[in-house]
Design a protein around this motif. Structure first.
Motif, PDB file in Angstrom:
ATOM      1  N   ALA A  13      -5.458  22.126  12.154  1.00 53.56           N
ATOM      2  CA  ALA A  13      -5.655  21.771  10.749  1.00 53.56           C
ATOM      3  C   ALA A  13      -4.428  21.060  10.182  1.00 53.56           C
ATOM      4  CB  ALA A  13      -5.967  23.029   9.941  1.00 53.56           C
ATOM      5  N   VAL A  14      -3.245  21.598  10.474  1.00 59.36           N
ATOM      6  CA  VAL A  14      -2.008  20.973   9.992  1.00 59.36           C
ATOM      7  C   VAL A  14      -1.849  19.577  10.585  1.00 59.36           C
ATOM      8  CG1 VAL A  14       0.514  21.116  10.056  1.00 59.36           C
ATOM      9  CG2 VAL A  14      -0.838  23.162   9.576  1.00 59.36           C
ATOM     10  N   ARG A  15      -2.145  19.462  11.874  1.00 57.70           N
ATOM     11  CA  ARG A  15      -2.016  18.163  12.550  1.00 57.70           C
ATOM     12  C   ARG A  15      -2.943  17.126  11.920  1.00 57.70           C
ATOM     13  NH1 ARG A  15      -2.096  20.053  17.214  1.00 57.70           N
ATOM     14  NH2 ARG A  15      -4.319  19.991  17.647  1.00 57.70           N
ATOM     15  N   SER A  16      -4.171  17.522  11.635  1.00 64.75           N
ATOM     16  CA  SER A  16      -5.126  16.576  11.050  1.00 64.75           C
ATOM     17  C   SER A  16      -4.658  16.106   9.676  1.00 64.75           C
ATOM     18  CB  SER A  16      -6.514  17.212  10.958  1.00 64.75           C
ATOM     19  OG  SER A  16      -6.515  18.303  10.051  1.00 64.75           O
ATOM     20  N   LEU A  17      -4.075  17.006   8.899  1.00 60.79           N
ATOM     21  CA  LEU A  17      -3.575  16.637   7.575  1.00 60.79           C
ATOM     22  C   LEU A  17      -2.371  15.705   7.669  1.00 60.79           C
ATOM     23  CD1 LEU A  17      -3.892  20.147   5.909  1.00 60.79           C
ATOM     24  CD2 LEU A  17      -5.076  18.079   5.130  1.00 60.79           C
ATOM     25  N   ASP A  18      -1.434  16.039   8.555  1.00 60.45           N
ATOM     26  CA  ASP A  18      -0.232  15.207   8.697  1.00 60.45           C
ATOM     27  C   ASP A  18      -0.574  13.821   9.237  1.00 60.45           C
ATOM     28  OD1 ASP A  18       1.352  17.199   7.712  1.00 60.45           O
ATOM     29  OD2 ASP A  18       2.220  17.792   9.641  1.00 60.45           O
ATOM     30  N   LEU A  19      -1.494  13.756  10.203  1.00 62.64           N
ATOM     31  CA  LEU A  19      -1.878  12.456  10.749  1.00 62.64           C
ATOM     32  C   LEU A  19      -2.628  11.623   9.718  1.00 62.64           C
ATOM     33  CD1 LEU A  19      -2.954  13.422  14.392  1.00 62.64           C
ATOM     34  CD2 LEU A  19      -0.856  12.263  13.656  1.00 62.64           C
ATOM     35  N   GLN A  20      -3.398  12.287   8.875  1.00 55.67           N
ATOM     36  CA  GLN A  20      -4.074  11.567   7.794  1.00 55.67           C
ATOM     37  C   GLN A  20      -3.041  10.984   6.827  1.00 55.67           C
ATOM     38  OE1 GLN A  20      -6.188  13.577   4.390  1.00 55.67           O
ATOM     39  NE2 GLN A  20      -8.013  12.749   5.408  1.00 55.67           N
ATOM     40  N   ASP A  21      -2.018  11.773   6.499  1.00 53.68           N
ATOM     41  CA  ASP A  21      -0.953  11.276   5.621  1.00 53.68           C
ATOM     42  C   ASP A  21      -0.233  10.089   6.254  1.00 53.68           C
ATOM     43  OD1 ASP A  21      -1.515  13.183   3.737  1.00 53.68           O
ATOM     44  OD2 ASP A  21       0.107  14.544   4.331  1.00 53.68           O
ATOM     45  N   ASP A  22      -0.001  10.173   7.563  1.00 57.06           N
ATOM     46  CA  ASP A  22       0.673   9.074   8.259  1.00 57.06           C
ATOM     47  C   ASP A  22      -0.161   7.802   8.188  1.00 57.06           C
ATOM     48  OD1 ASP A  22       2.659   7.901  10.171  1.00 57.06           O
ATOM     49  OD2 ASP A  22       0.904   7.871  11.493  1.00 57.06           O
ATOM     50  N   GLN A  23      -1.466   7.921   8.394  1.00 52.61           N
ATOM     51  CA  GLN A  23      -2.328   6.740   8.347  1.00 52.61           C
ATOM     52  C   GLN A  23      -2.396   6.146   6.947  1.00 52.61           C
ATOM     53  OE1 GLN A  23      -3.741   4.994  10.894  1.00 52.61           O
ATOM     54  NE2 GLN A  23      -2.393   6.370  12.043  1.00 52.61           N
ATOM     55  N   ARG A  24      -2.377   6.990   5.946  1.00 47.04           N
ATOM     56  CA  ARG A  24      -2.382   6.485   4.573  1.00 47.04           C
ATOM     57  C   ARG A  24      -1.091   5.730   4.275  1.00 47.04           C
ATOM     58  NH1 ARG A  24      -4.901  11.867   1.559  1.00 47.04           N
ATOM     59  NH2 ARG A  24      -7.105  11.354   1.923  1.00 47.04           N
ATOM     60  N   ALA A  25       0.015   6.241   4.801  1.00 48.55           N
ATOM     61  CA  ALA A  25       1.289   5.549   4.608  1.00 48.55           C
ATOM     62  C   ALA A  25       1.278   4.198   5.308  1.00 48.55           C
ATOM     63  CB  ALA A  25       2.433   6.411   5.140  1.00 48.55           C
ATOM     64  N   VAL A  26       0.664   4.149   6.490  1.00 48.25           N
ATOM     65  CA  VAL A  26       0.588   2.895   7.245  1.00 48.25           C
ATOM     66  C   VAL A  26      -0.237   1.861   6.492  1.00 48.25           C
ATOM     67  CG1 VAL A  26      -0.350   1.830   9.331  1.00 48.25           C
ATOM     68  CG2 VAL A  26       0.936   3.958   9.494  1.00 48.25           C
ATOM     69  N   GLN A  27      -1.307   2.313   5.862  1.00 46.17           N
ATOM     70  CA  GLN A  27      -2.180   1.389   5.136  1.00 46.17           C
ATOM     71  C   GLN A  27      -1.455   0.705   3.985  1.00 46.17           C
ATOM     72  OE1 GLN A  27      -5.550   3.788   4.051  1.00 46.17           O
ATOM     73  NE2 GLN A  27      -6.237   4.014   6.178  1.00 46.17           N
ATOM     74  N   GLY A  28      -0.396   1.330   3.510  1.00 45.71           N
ATOM     75  CA  GLY A  28       0.372   0.734   2.428  1.00 45.71           C
ATOM     76  C   GLY A  28       1.486  -0.173   2.910  1.00 45.71           C
ATOM     77  N   MET A  29       1.599  -0.352   4.241  1.00 46.57           N
ATOM     78  CA  MET A  29       2.643  -1.199   4.806  1.00 46.57           C
ATOM     79  C   MET A  29       2.047  -2.528   5.244  1.00 46.57           C
ATOM     80  SD  MET A  29       4.418   1.790   7.107  1.00 46.57           S
ATOM     81  CE  MET A  29       5.683   0.755   7.837  1.00 46.57           C
ATOM     82  N   SER A  30       2.902  -3.528   5.363  1.00 43.20           N
ATOM     83  CA  SER A  30       2.444  -4.841   5.806  1.00 43.20           C
ATOM     84  C   SER A  30       2.178  -4.822   7.301  1.00 43.20           C
ATOM     85  CB  SER A  30       3.507  -5.896   5.497  1.00 43.20           C
ATOM     86  OG  SER A  30       4.654  -5.692   6.310  1.00 43.20           O
ATOM     87  N   ALA A  31       1.437  -5.808   7.775  1.00 47.77           N
ATOM     88  CA  ALA A  31       1.132  -5.904   9.204  1.00 47.77           C
ATOM     89  C   ALA A  31       2.407  -6.041  10.020  1.00 47.77           C
ATOM     90  CB  ALA A  31       0.206  -7.091   9.457  1.00 47.77           C
TER      91      ALA A  31
END
Length: 348
Positions: free
Chosen positions: A292-310
């Protein structure tokens, strides 16, 4: 003051001196990768010896660099992360492997606990950056050998290199969570379940876990009463009693259930739960919580990536996955001149 020169580069370029004499950056990249892939088919698999990294580096890069298997003698920074001073490398690597040996090479651990220990071990090596070139390749293969020698079904080909680079950056400032999660995603033996299923399973494991703990406490107490207990037994007894207290007060399972609820509220539909040791109910509860913790942290990581440039998210290692397909022409192509602005291989 005279400018600092890198003794590993051809003068006036950023291309590493190599056995072929290539002074063209792309040509060297392709040559290095093809030789690396060829050597990676068979390689040393010892993970506990202090010389493990040197042996692996020499095996992989012996066709490319004269200094394969030798620690660097100059300063090095990769992606803004500065490695240790050359004078400190040997002693620091030795300390990291002494810790690994003290932890039994991370053997006899559940997958989640292995991922946690491996993240600490790998992050320590990653901060050192022991070699002038090839650090990431060597460290990742060392991780793969470490997992397999500890009995885990591990698939390094599933690694997300972009995520790993972000994990390395965070580990450089002592945040090893993303690296731990990245390692956990490489196990082949995980079970997929919904948050509701995870909730029910965690509750069902409380009584079996309590019985396991009480059995362990009884065995350690008998050893103590027989006058045969050593410091390790006393430490184990204290740990078991503390864990039983947390279980009976619902502190442990309650925390797991809260993590599951948070994952469900975050819209996470599936959790990947890694296996515990020998069917241990205690490890199974821990594994559900970690999922559960891993899924939450990885989701946060992906959201952070979406806010970054290519450009910010593009892995400098991406060429490595394609290089064997990009090889054009013979390896015997004569060396070509190279512009001082061209970049050499970007692996650290």
């Amino acid at each position: 003051m005279m400018p600092v020169t890198d003794p590993y580069l051809y003068p006036g370029t950023e291309v590493l001196v190599n056995k072929k004499g290539y002074q063209n950056a792309e040509r060297l990249r392709i040559f290095e990768t093809t030789r690396y892939l060829s050597r990676a088919i068979t390689m040393p698999t010892d993970t506990n010896a202090t010389s493990a990294l040197k042996d692996l580096h020499h095996h992989l890069f012996q066709d490319v660099y004269d200094w394969a298997g030798q620690y660097r003698t100059c300063d090095l920074a990769v992606d803004g992360r500065k490695g240790l001073h050359p004078d400190r490398i040997s002693q620091s690597v030795q300390g990291v492997f002494q810790n690994l040996k003290a932890n039994n090479g991370l053997r006899d651990l559940s997958s989640d606990r292995f991922a946690r220990g491996a993240a600490t071990h790998i992050a320590a090596l990653d901060r050192i950056l022991p070699f002038r070139q090839g650090n990431q390749q060597v460290i990742l293969l060392h991780l793969s050998h470490l997992a397999r020698n500890a009995g885990h079904n591990f698939d390094l080909s599933q690694l997300d290199h972009d995520q790993w680079n972000r994990a390395s950056g965070k580990a450089a400032v002592n945040d090893e969570r993303l690296m731990m999660h990245a390692i956990a995603t490489l196990f082949k033996s995980g079970r997929t379940m919904t948050p509701d299923q995870a909730h029910r399973e965690a509750l069902s494991l409380r009584d079996p876990a309590r019985q396991e703990l009480q059995s362990g406490i009884d065995a350690a107490t008998r050893t103590l009463n027989a006058g045969q207990a050593d410091s390790a037994t006393l430490k184990e007894l204290r740990g078991l009693r503390g864990e039983l207290k947390a279980l009976e007060s619902d502190t442990q399972v309650g925390a797991v259930l809260r993590h599951i609820d948070q994952a469900q509220k975050a819209g996470i539909e599936k959790l990947t739960v890694l296996p515990g040791r020998d069917g241990s109910a205690r490890d199974a509860i821990y594994a559900i919580g970690r999922a559960a913790v891993r899924s939450l942290d990885l989701q946060d990581d992906q959201r952070a990536v979406q806010g970054m440039s290519a450009e910010q998210t593009r892995s400098p290692a991406s060429w490595f996955n394609r290089a064997s397909q990009k090889l054009s022409g013979s390896e015997e192509t004569p060396p070509q001149p190279n512009s001082p602005k061209s970049r050499g291989p970007q692996f650290g």
